[in-house]
Design a protein around this motif. Structure first.
Motif, mmCIF file in Angstrom:
data_model
loop_
_atom_site.group_PDB
_atom_site.id
_atom_site.type_symbol
_atom_site.label_atom_id
_atom_site.label_comp_id
_atom_site.label_asym_id
_atom_site.label_seq_id
_atom_site.Cartn_x
_atom_site.Cartn_y
_atom_site.Cartn_z
ATOM 1 N N UNK A 181 -42.201 30.979 79.294
ATOM 2 C CA UNK A 181 -42.513 31.194 77.890
ATOM 3 C C UNK A 181 -41.240 31.181 77.047
ATOM 4 N N UNK A 182 -40.199 31.848 77.543
ATOM 5 C CA UNK A 182 -38.928 31.896 76.810
ATOM 6 C C UNK A 182 -38.338 30.492 76.661
ATOM 7 N N UNK A 183 -38.320 29.740 77.744
ATOM 8 C CA UNK A 183 -37.740 28.396 77.700
ATOM 9 C C UNK A 183 -38.569 27.451 76.826
ATOM 10 N N UNK A 184 -39.877 27.550 76.925
ATOM 11 C CA UNK A 184 -40.739 26.705 76.088
ATOM 12 C C UNK A 184 -40.487 26.983 74.611
ATOM 13 N N UNK A 231 -37.186 26.008 84.827
ATOM 14 C CA UNK A 231 -37.950 27.255 84.966
ATOM 15 C C UNK A 231 -37.636 27.918 86.299
ATOM 16 N N UNK A 232 -37.561 27.117 87.358
ATOM 17 C CA UNK A 232 -37.225 27.655 88.678
ATOM 18 C C UNK A 232 -35.856 28.326 88.664
ATOM 19 N N UNK A 290 -48.640 30.763 80.350
ATOM 20 C CA UNK A 290 -47.792 31.441 79.370
ATOM 21 C C UNK A 290 -48.571 31.726 78.095
ATOM 22 N N UNK A 291 -49.451 30.806 77.701
ATOM 23 C CA UNK A 291 -50.261 30.998 76.499
ATOM 24 C C UNK A 291 -51.256 32.137 76.682
ATOM 25 N N UNK A 317 -44.873 31.184 69.384
ATOM 26 C CA UNK A 317 -45.297 30.529 70.620
ATOM 27 C C UNK A 317 -46.758 30.111 70.526
ATOM 28 N N UNK A 318 -47.593 30.980 70.009
ATOM 29 C CA UNK A 318 -49.014 30.640 69.915
ATOM 30 C C UNK A 318 -49.228 29.434 69.003
#
Length: 208
Positions: A20-23, A36-37, A61-62, A107-108
């Motif tokens: 979520x943070x990276x996205x 992500x890994x 994540x959503x 994010x949403x």
């Protein structure tokens, strides 16, 4: 839950958190599963065992991002005051979150934009839709209470009105505030002023 299962759940939650943070920081398209890994401190092969496709992780994540909204709505439904006062509290909560321009709201907005443009439904999107459905279902007691306590108008379809108010207020707030840096001009009425005016109009439209 066994210790092994607990460790697995904690690892999954860490993966989703870092994803979520990276996205949010880099956009859904640019983030790779290897990124992500690395952020979660696991091998990419392990990540693919949990989430075979990146889109599955995006949806996870959503869903995580939406859960606090469900919990907050449930708190409002069990709160004190008339149905009208609880609806006002919900709109005030939306208003405050939108003014803060939280990562949660950003994010949403980004996810729903991404999901609406993909060629086919995202894998697992049914889970996200189900959480949204649960949020709307939490409004049922509010609607019934409004009919009983007389705080909502009796000459309108209360359910249609409440659901429309919630959806429209949230959508308008996201659009006008989250995009204000590219569309707001100095001569315009400030987004917060417009959002406050919309809130008052909505409340006036349903108040008995």
């Amino acid at each position: 839950m066994s210790k092994r299962q607990q460790n697995k759940e904690e690892r999954i939650q860490l993966i989703i958190q870092e994803a979520e943070r990276l996205f949010l920081e880099n956009g859904f398209e640019k983030v790779q599963m290897q990124d992500i890994a690395d952020a979660a401190g696991i091998g990419v092969a392990t990540l693919f065992r949990y989430f075979p496709k990146k889109d599955q992780l995006i949806v996870a994540a959503a869903v995580k991002n939406l859960q606090p909204t469900l919990e907050r709505f449930e708190q409002f439904m069990h709160g004190e005051g008339s149905a009208y006062e609880r609806l006002e509290a919900i709109l005030n909560h939306f208003f405050e979150m939108q003014l803060e321009r939280t990562n949660h709201a950003r994010f949403r907005e980004a996810f729903e934009s991404y999901a609406s443009f993909v060629a086919s439904p995202l894998p697992g999107i049914e889970t996200y839709i189900d959480v949204q459905r649960q949020i709307m279902q939490t409004l049922e007691p509010l609607i019934e209470d409004g009919k009983r306590d007389g705080s909502f108008r009796s000459d309108i379809d209360v359910k249609v009105t409440v659901v429309t108010i919630i959806n429209t207020f949230g959508t308008f707030g996201n659009n006008i505030l989250l995009k204000s840096h590219i569309s707001y001009l100095e001569d315009d009425i400030e987004p917060a002023v417009q959002l406050r005016a919309l809130k008052e109009m909505f409340l006036a439209s349903i108040r008995a």
